[in-house]
Enzyme design. Structure first.
Site, short mmCIF file in Angstrom:
data_model
loop_
_atom_site.label_atom_id
_atom_site.label_comp_id
_atom_site.label_asym_id
_atom_site.label_seq_id
_atom_site.Cartn_x
_atom_site.Cartn_y
_atom_site.Cartn_z
N GLY A 72 1.50 4.77 5.03
CA GLY A 72 1.53 3.33 5.25
C GLY A 72 0.17 2.67 5.17
N SER A 200 6.36 4.33 5.36
CA SER A 200 5.79 5.66 5.54
C SER A 200 6.87 6.65 5.94
CB SER A 200 4.70 5.61 6.63
OG SER A 200 4.07 6.86 6.77
N GLY A 201 6.76 7.89 5.44
CA GLY A 201 7.80 8.89 5.65
C GLY A 201 7.96 9.39 7.06
N THR A 238 -2.04 13.83 -8.43
CA THR A 238 -0.87 14.69 -8.55
C THR A 238 0.15 14.36 -7.47
OG1 THR A 238 -2.25 16.46 -9.43
CG2 THR A 238 -0.09 17.09 -8.57
N CYS A 326 -2.95 4.68 16.37
CA CYS A 326 -4.19 4.54 15.59
C CYS A 326 -5.35 4.05 16.44
CB CYS A 326 -3.97 3.59 14.42
SG CYS A 326 -2.69 4.18 13.28
#
Length: 400
Positions: A72, A200-201, A238, A326
């Site tokens: 994110g 975000s995952g 990648t 954060c």
């Protein structure tokens, strides 16, 4: 420690077993680089594109509008910095809110040092952006509005559709940080009038280190990471194939369970809120009571320090936070709580509890019982707390 109750799902979530299972083959079996041309690499490429389609479907986007990132924060940085660069000939004015995630706020501070001007819009006592103030702030040189879909600390869900309509009416790009909302509430980029969206995952039972930026077709956004031609030459590097596969699987599971899961979490959340406000004096719910994330409950408790409360909860096996992960370790009170009008002395006593479908009523009862004991213990140590005097004067209520 034998007991653990995890109530910090806004910080990160447990990876779903089906997500892990979906990822494993792409570490050891289908490990080819999806950018290669041989057929073995094609298996990885197909998996990446399947995940892209699944993630696009979750927000009503087209697959070619989804770009994979490392999370994110990268997505927020890309949206703001690249838009600022691409549209600087039109102007150098950006609008955001005072309660954004630091991935947006610190990026705005960086852009200010590069000569851009940023207007930070006020919010009301519940954390809603003031729409009249936002619209008045738009100027001929305004190029971007960035307002989060739902606040990561207090859980308030913004009127994103209205913000999007205002932005579109004035010909201004609209970006939303949907990291907390993605997979938690229904999102539709067309209905929301969104030009860019970050997700975000690891916030929806997927892996860490993978995210996405939705960029509406036609939006002139340049590359953020330069190098190879991956992601249609817009984001070099990648592909993190296992992470992308896991992110896609997590989105698939989130969509399938959305209605049932959120109904369950809302029921537990409201039970938690009711117990705390009823049973712990001088407590305050932050954010809107109804228009909030299904799993979010955020409180302030007067006459105590939030850090001490978290340490004592941890000793009882409860994982919680005071706000954004954060900013963990910061001695300053939350910028979100200050923005909604709380004084420093109240903002310092904050607690965020965020649930999941695995949280039980027994977990909530244990946590509230522990919290009552902890708050009483800390207040009895505080020179500012006089129980008899305060109960007579205020009736145990914290100002809204």
């Amino acid at each position: 420690m034998s007991k653990r109750i995890y109530l910090d799902n806004a910080a990160t979530t447990r990876v779903h077993p089906e997500v892990v299972e979906a990822m494993l083959p792409y570490f050891t079996e289908c490990y080819g680089n999806p950018s290669a041309i041989y057929s073995f690499a094609g298996e990885a490429q197909k998996a990446v594109e399947k995940a892209r389609e699944t993630l696009a479907d979750l927000i009503g986007a087209k697959p070619e509008e989804i770009y994979f990132t490392a999370g994110g924060s990268e997505s927020d940085n890309w949206a703001l910095k690249a838009a600022a660069e691409a549209y600087r000939d039109k102007g150098k004015h950006i609008i955001t809110s005072k309660i954004e995630h630091h991935a947006v706020l610190h990026t705005c501070e960086y852009l200010e040092k590069q000569g851009y001007e940023v207007t930070y819009i006020d919010v009301d006592e519940y954390g809603f952006v003031k729409l009249d103030e936002l619209e008045k702030a738009i100027r001929p040189d305004t190029i971007l509005i960035s307002v989060m879909t739902a606040n990561n600390e207090i859980g308030t869900i913004q009127p994103v559709e209205e913000i999007g309509r205002i932005a579109r009416a004035h010909g201004v790009l609209f970006h939303t940080d949907a990291v907390q909302a993605f997979g938690q509430i229904e999102l539709d980029v067309d209905r929301m009038n969104v030009d860019m969206l970050s997700a975000s995952g690891h916030k929806l039972n997927g892996p860490k280190g993978v995210g996405l930026l939705y960029i509406r077709k036609g939006v002139k956004i340049r590359s953020f990471i330069h190098g190879g031609a991956q992601e249609r030459s817009r984001r070099a590097g990648t592909h993190n194939v296992p992470g992308i596969v896991g992110f896609g699987k997590a989105a698939e599971l989130a969509k399938a369970s959305l209605a049932q899961r959120t109904a369950y979490e809302m029921q537990l959340r409201d039970y938690l809120i009711d117990r705390i406000l009823r049973e712990i004096p001088y407590s305050r719910l932050n954010g809107d009571r109804e228009r909030r994330l299904p799993n979010n409950a955020h409180f302030c408790f007067r006459y105590i320090e939030g850090e001490s409360m978290l340490i004592l909860l941890d000793q009882k096996g409860v994982c919680a936070s005071s706000g954004s992960a954060c900013t963990s370790g910061s001695l300053d009170p939350s910028h979100v709580l200050l923005a909604i009008g709380l004084p420093h002395e109240i903002a310092h006593g904050s607690l965020r509890l965020t649930l999941s479908e695995q949280t039980t009523k027994e977990d909530i009862d244990y946590t509230v019982d522990a919290l009552k004991e902890i708050v009483e213990r800390l207040r009895n140590m505080s020179p500012l707390y006089d129980k008899n005097r305060l109960e007579g004067a205020e009736g145990g209520k914290l100002p809204a």
